[in-house]
Design a protein around this motif. Structure first.
Motif, PDB file in Angstrom:
ATOM      1  N   ARG A  91       0.827  -1.223   0.000  1.00 31.16           N
ATOM      2  CA  ARG A  91       0.000   0.000   0.000  1.00 31.16           C
ATOM      3  C   ARG A  91       0.859   1.269   0.000  1.00 31.16           C
ATOM      4  NH1 ARG A  91      -2.289  -2.907   4.297  1.00 31.16           N
ATOM      5  NH2 ARG A  91      -0.977  -1.554   5.541  1.00 31.16           N
ATOM      6  N   GLU A  92       1.977   1.219   0.697  1.00 27.59           N
ATOM      7  CA  GLU A  92       2.862   2.378   0.796  1.00 27.59           C
ATOM      8  C   GLU A  92       3.966   2.358  -0.249  1.00 27.59           C
ATOM      9  OE1 GLU A  92       4.364   2.665   4.764  1.00 27.59           O
ATOM     10  OE2 GLU A  92       2.383   2.372   5.645  1.00 27.59           O
ATOM     11  N   ARG A  93       4.019   1.268  -1.060  1.00 22.69           N
ATOM     12  CA  ARG A  93       5.071   1.106  -2.069  1.00 22.69           C
ATOM     13  C   ARG A  93       6.446   1.232  -1.414  1.00 22.69           C
ATOM     14  NH1 ARG A  93       4.032  -0.987  -6.569  1.00 22.69           N
ATOM     15  NH2 ARG A  93       5.387   0.347  -7.754  1.00 22.69           N
ATOM     16  N   ARG A  94       6.631   0.415  -0.380  1.00 24.39           N
ATOM     17  CA  ARG A  94       7.824   0.509   0.454  1.00 24.39           C
ATOM     18  C   ARG A  94       8.387  -0.877   0.740  1.00 24.39           C
ATOM     19  NH1 ARG A  94       7.735   3.212   6.409  1.00 24.39           N
ATOM     20  NH2 ARG A  94       7.181   1.131   6.983  1.00 24.39           N
ATOM     21  N   ILE A  95       9.712  -0.961   0.726  1.00 22.18           N
ATOM     22  CA  ILE A  95      10.419  -2.187   1.073  1.00 22.18           C
ATOM     23  C   ILE A  95      11.397  -1.847   2.179  1.00 22.18           C
ATOM     24  CG2 ILE A  95      12.048  -3.930   0.264  1.00 22.18           C
ATOM     25  CD1 ILE A  95      10.884  -3.463  -2.561  1.00 22.18           C
ATOM     26  N   ILE A  96      11.376  -2.640   3.242  1.00 24.37           N
ATOM     27  CA  ILE A  96      12.313  -2.445   4.348  1.00 24.37           C
ATOM     28  C   ILE A  96      13.197  -3.687   4.422  1.00 24.37           C
ATOM     29  CG2 ILE A  96      12.588  -2.017   6.808  1.00 24.37           C
ATOM     30  CD1 ILE A  96       9.658  -0.974   6.754  1.00 24.37           C
ATOM     31  N   LEU A  97      14.487  -3.503   4.274  1.00 29.98           N
ATOM     32  CA  LEU A  97      15.449  -4.595   4.377  1.00 29.98           C
ATOM     33  C   LEU A  97      16.087  -4.548   5.755  1.00 29.98           C
ATOM     34  CD1 LEU A  97      16.914  -3.986   0.894  1.00 29.98           C
ATOM     35  CD2 LEU A  97      15.810  -6.082   1.575  1.00 29.98           C
ATOM     36  N   TYR A  98      16.174  -5.700   6.405  1.00 35.37           N
ATOM     37  CA  TYR A  98      16.741  -5.781   7.746  1.00 35.37           C
ATOM     38  C   TYR A  98      18.179  -6.284   7.640  1.00 35.37           C
ATOM     39  CZ  TYR A  98      11.875  -5.243   8.995  1.00 35.37           C
ATOM     40  OH  TYR A  98      10.597  -4.776   9.112  1.00 35.37           O
ATOM     41  N   ARG A  99      19.117  -5.402   7.938  1.00 34.80           N
ATOM     42  CA  ARG A  99      20.534  -5.660   7.719  1.00 34.80           C
ATOM     43  C   ARG A  99      21.079  -6.834   8.535  1.00 34.80           C
ATOM     44  NH1 ARG A  99      25.380  -4.252   9.985  1.00 34.80           N
ATOM     45  NH2 ARG A  99      24.400  -2.971  11.568  1.00 34.80           N
ATOM     46  N   LEU A 100      20.845  -6.844   9.829  1.00 37.45           N
ATOM     47  CA  LEU A 100      21.453  -7.877  10.674  1.00 37.45           C
ATOM     48  C   LEU A 100      20.959  -9.287  10.353  1.00 37.45           C
ATOM     49  CD1 LEU A 100      21.733  -5.979  14.058  1.00 37.45           C
ATOM     50  CD2 LEU A 100      23.529  -6.505  12.419  1.00 37.45           C
ATOM     51  N   PRO A 101      19.662  -9.518  10.167  1.00 42.52           N
ATOM     52  CA  PRO A 101      19.249 -10.871   9.767  1.00 42.52           C
ATOM     53  C   PRO A 101      19.823 -11.299   8.415  1.00 42.52           C
ATOM     54  CG  PRO A 101      17.379  -9.689  10.627  1.00 42.52           C
ATOM     55  CD  PRO A 101      18.495  -8.692  10.494  1.00 42.52           C
ATOM     56  N   ILE A 102      19.918 -10.375   7.474  1.00 37.37           N
ATOM     57  CA  ILE A 102      20.473 -10.722   6.165  1.00 37.37           C
ATOM     58  C   ILE A 102      21.942 -11.095   6.304  1.00 37.37           C
ATOM     59  CG2 ILE A 102      21.118  -9.786   3.905  1.00 37.37           C
ATOM     60  CD1 ILE A 102      18.464  -8.207   3.971  1.00 37.37           C
ATOM     61  N   GLU A 103      22.682 -10.308   7.065  1.00 38.12           N
ATOM     62  CA  GLU A 103      24.113 -10.577   7.201  1.00 38.12           C
ATOM     63  C   GLU A 103      24.415 -11.797   8.065  1.00 38.12           C
ATOM     64  OE1 GLU A 103      26.082  -6.136   6.777  1.00 38.12           O
ATOM     65  OE2 GLU A 103      25.684  -6.939   8.781  1.00 38.12           O
ATOM     66  N   ARG A 104      23.714 -11.937   9.159  1.00 35.90           N
ATOM     67  CA  ARG A 104      24.091 -12.961  10.132  1.00 35.90           C
ATOM     68  C   ARG A 104      23.443 -14.318   9.914  1.00 35.90           C
ATOM     69  NH1 ARG A 104      24.565  -9.321  15.538  1.00 35.90           N
ATOM     70  NH2 ARG A 104      26.320  -8.090  14.776  1.00 35.90           N
ATOM     71  N   LEU A 105      22.321 -14.360   9.234  1.00 36.37           N
ATOM     72  CA  LEU A 105      21.653 -15.636   9.015  1.00 36.37           C
ATOM     73  C   LEU A 105      21.968 -16.240   7.650  1.00 36.37           C
ATOM     74  CD1 LEU A 105      18.170 -14.869  10.595  1.00 36.37           C
ATOM     75  CD2 LEU A 105      20.120 -16.057  11.617  1.00 36.37           C
ATOM     76  N   ALA A 106      22.856 -15.603   6.925  1.00 36.88           N
ATOM     77  CA  ALA A 106      23.243 -16.123   5.619  1.00 36.88           C
ATOM     78  C   ALA A 106      24.116 -17.359   5.796  1.00 36.88           C
ATOM     79  CB  ALA A 106      24.004 -15.056   4.838  1.00 36.88           C
TER      80      ALA A 106
END
Length: 147
Positions: A91-106
């Motif tokens: 609805r807001e045309r927005r994407i929020i990326l979460y840095r720590l989960p992306i980096e640490r759970l890879a």
């Protein structure tokens, strides 16, 4: 009680620059001959920005008003035990990326700069694909790498 600020030659003695005891303004920590330090957060932000610009160039009409934001961690409001790596708000045309989960759970098979960058790029691709209702491979088949 209000304290008066002392001024030296018309300038406040509490300015942002430091010239302590006439030694001159402090230099950067790395010195004049070394490159500035690059933190993981800065590298993550640059990778997200470059990937988002690449996708906006490929899909200008669909992504013209989309905002891509970065947060450290997701809020604990969701009752799920699964940790989110991104959040898409259509609805807001927005994407929020979460840095720590992306980096640490890879779970990278090789933990180097290239593979970490590819992991971040693939998360941006998957989040944008989720927003557009497409498969990530359809966004840029020659560029998308799934990890």
């Amino acid at each position: 009680m209000v304290h008066a600020r002392r001024t030296v030659s018309g300038r406040s003695s509490r300015t942002g620059s430091r010239d302590r005891h006439g030694r001159g303004i402090r230099a950067s920590v790395t010195g004049p001959r070394l490159p500035l330090l690059h933190t993981r957060a800065n590298i993550f932000e640059a990778t997200v920005a470059a990937t988002a610009e690449y996708l906006k160039d490929l899909w200008p009409a669909e992504l013209a008003d989309v905002r891509v934001e970065i947060a450290a961690v997701p809020s604990s409001e969701s009752g799920s035990r699964r940790i989110r790596r991104w959040l898409v708000v259509p609805r807001e045309r927005r994407i929020i990326l979460y840095r720590l989960p992306i980096e640490r759970l890879a779970r990278l098979h090789r933990n180097d700069d290239l593979h970490r960058r590819m992991m971040v790029e693939s998360c941006v691709f998957r989040a944008v694909a989720e927003l557009l209702g497409k498969d990530p491979w359809d966004l840029a088949p020659e560029r998308f790498r799934h990890f």
